[in-house]
Write an enzyme that holds these catalytic residues in place. Structure first.
Site, PDB file in Angstrom:
ATOM      1  N   ARG A  61      -7.538  13.262 -97.326  1.00  0.00           N
ATOM      2  CA  ARG A  61      -6.226  13.080 -97.944  1.00  0.00           C
ATOM      3  C   ARG A  61      -5.627  14.429 -98.334  1.00  0.00           C
ATOM      4  O   ARG A  61      -6.330  15.281 -98.887  1.00  0.00           O
ATOM      5  CB  ARG A  61      -6.380  12.200 -99.187  1.00  0.00           C
ATOM      6  CG  ARG A  61      -5.110  12.012 -99.988  1.00  0.00           C
ATOM      7  CD  ARG A  61      -5.379  11.101-101.184  1.00  0.00           C
ATOM      8  NE  ARG A  61      -4.190  10.920-101.987  1.00  0.00           N
ATOM      9  CZ  ARG A  61      -4.119  10.101-103.038  1.00  0.00           C
ATOM     10  NH1 ARG A  61      -5.194   9.401-103.388  1.00  0.00           N
ATOM     11  NH2 ARG A  61      -3.010   9.984-103.725  1.00  0.00           N
ATOM     12  N   ASP A  63      -2.263  16.102-100.501  1.00  0.00           N
ATOM     13  CA  ASP A  63      -1.282  15.719-101.511  1.00  0.00           C
ATOM     14  C   ASP A  63       0.136  16.047-101.079  1.00  0.00           C
ATOM     15  O   ASP A  63       0.371  16.741-100.089  1.00  0.00           O
ATOM     16  CB  ASP A  63      -1.588  16.446-102.830  1.00  0.00           C
ATOM     17  CG  ASP A  63      -2.907  16.015-103.435  1.00  0.00           C
ATOM     18  OD1 ASP A  63      -3.321  14.866-103.201  1.00  0.00           O
ATOM     19  OD2 ASP A  63      -3.519  16.829-104.142  1.00  0.00           O
ATOM     20  N   ARG A 207      -6.633  24.193-105.003  1.00  0.00           N
ATOM     21  CA  ARG A 207      -5.498  24.650-105.821  1.00  0.00           C
ATOM     22  C   ARG A 207      -5.946  25.106-107.211  1.00  0.00           C
ATOM     23  O   ARG A 207      -5.338  26.018-107.797  1.00  0.00           O
ATOM     24  CB  ARG A 207      -4.465  23.538-105.919  1.00  0.00           C
ATOM     25  CG  ARG A 207      -3.756  23.261-104.593  1.00  0.00           C
ATOM     26  CD  ARG A 207      -3.043  21.925-104.590  1.00  0.00           C
ATOM     27  NE  ARG A 207      -2.122  21.806-105.702  1.00  0.00           N
ATOM     28  CZ  ARG A 207      -1.565  20.643-106.069  1.00  0.00           C
ATOM     29  NH1 ARG A 207      -1.881  19.523-105.438  1.00  0.00           N
ATOM     30  NH2 ARG A 207      -0.711  20.614-107.075  1.00  0.00           N
TER      31      ARG A 207
END
Length: 254
Positions: A61, A63, A207
């Site tokens: 996945r 974002d 991140r």
């Protein structure tokens, strides 16, 4: 038969890669949603949003705002698909910020997510005091970044560790252990590029690692601070989770 697609996309205009539901209805605009609509249009002539006969599985996945140059997606279809024709037709219908670059038949045991051995991400930072018209949404850091010091900090992340300090609350998998095989930083002109490759990643892990590096640079903290954060296994010890813009899934290895 099982087919695998290589997919590229710019994530800015999408609510992430994965279809999301609320009260049983699909919400938002996603990469998966766009892909499935086109695949079903071409293969089944059915475009009902919540009744798609063909479902896609992504390698992982991404974002909202995250890009991909190497996303891998698989789906099952009982008939033979002519790759060149199918790829051409998909790219003619898909939005301009999504493209399919390859289609291949894979073994039925292949799973885009579970069969993946490693994933490689790149985070791009603009390191310049003044903005420029074509900076887009990429994170700009005004103070000078010391890439040698940043590399020393990244070296502490290599190997197999518990990365609890770098996970966001949305992490569903109870396992927090990841194996990082590559953690490098380089400067190209006014761009600082951070390359991280590993067998798996926690939610927002890359991140948050970048955010910790920038906090260390902003406060002139020694590279050993990264080791302290890692060993603390405490999200409060790490830096902020930086913007998704500039993060790209580069490649998935099987």
């Amino acid at each position: 038969m099982r087919y695998a697609l290589d997919v590229q996309y710019r994530g800015k205009n999408y609510d992430g890669s994965q279809i999301q539901f609320e009260s049983g209805k699909e919400i938002g605009k996603t990469i998966q949603g766009e892909l499935e609509k086109v695949i079903c249009t071409l293969l089944e002539s059915k475009t009902q949003i919540n009744n798609r006969p063909i479902k896609t599985i992504f390698s992982g996945r991404t974002d909202k705002g995250v890009n991909s140059l190497g996303q891998v997606v698989h789906f099952d279809y009982e008939k033979t698909i002519v790759a060149s024709k199918f790829i051409y037709q998909m790219n003619e219908i898909l939005p301009d910020d999504i493209s399919v670059n390859n289609l291949r038949i894979v073994d039925q045991s292949f799973h885009a997510q579970k069969s993946a051995k490693s994933r490689y991400y790149k985070y791009e930072i603009i390191n310049r005091k003044y903005k420029q018209a074509f900076d887009s949404d990429i994170l700009r850091v005004k103070y000078d970044l010391d890439v040698k010091r940043m590399q020393c900090a990244l070296d502490f992340l290599k190997g197999e560790h518990d990365f609890s300090s770098f996970k966001s609350s949305g992490t569903l998998n109870p396992s927090k252990v990841c194996l990082i095989t590559r953690a490098e930083v380089e400067k190209q002109g006014d761009r600082v590029l951070i390359h991280i490759e590993g067998n798996r990643f926690l939610y927002n892990m890359v991140r948050t690692i970048v955010g910790t590096l920038l906090e260390m640079e902003g406060h002139n903290l020694p590279p050993e601070h990264m080791k302290m954060v890692l060993e603390a296994r405490d999200r409060r010890k790490a830096g902020r989770t930086v913007s998704p813009y500039g993060l790209t899934l580069m490649k998935v290895e099987y």
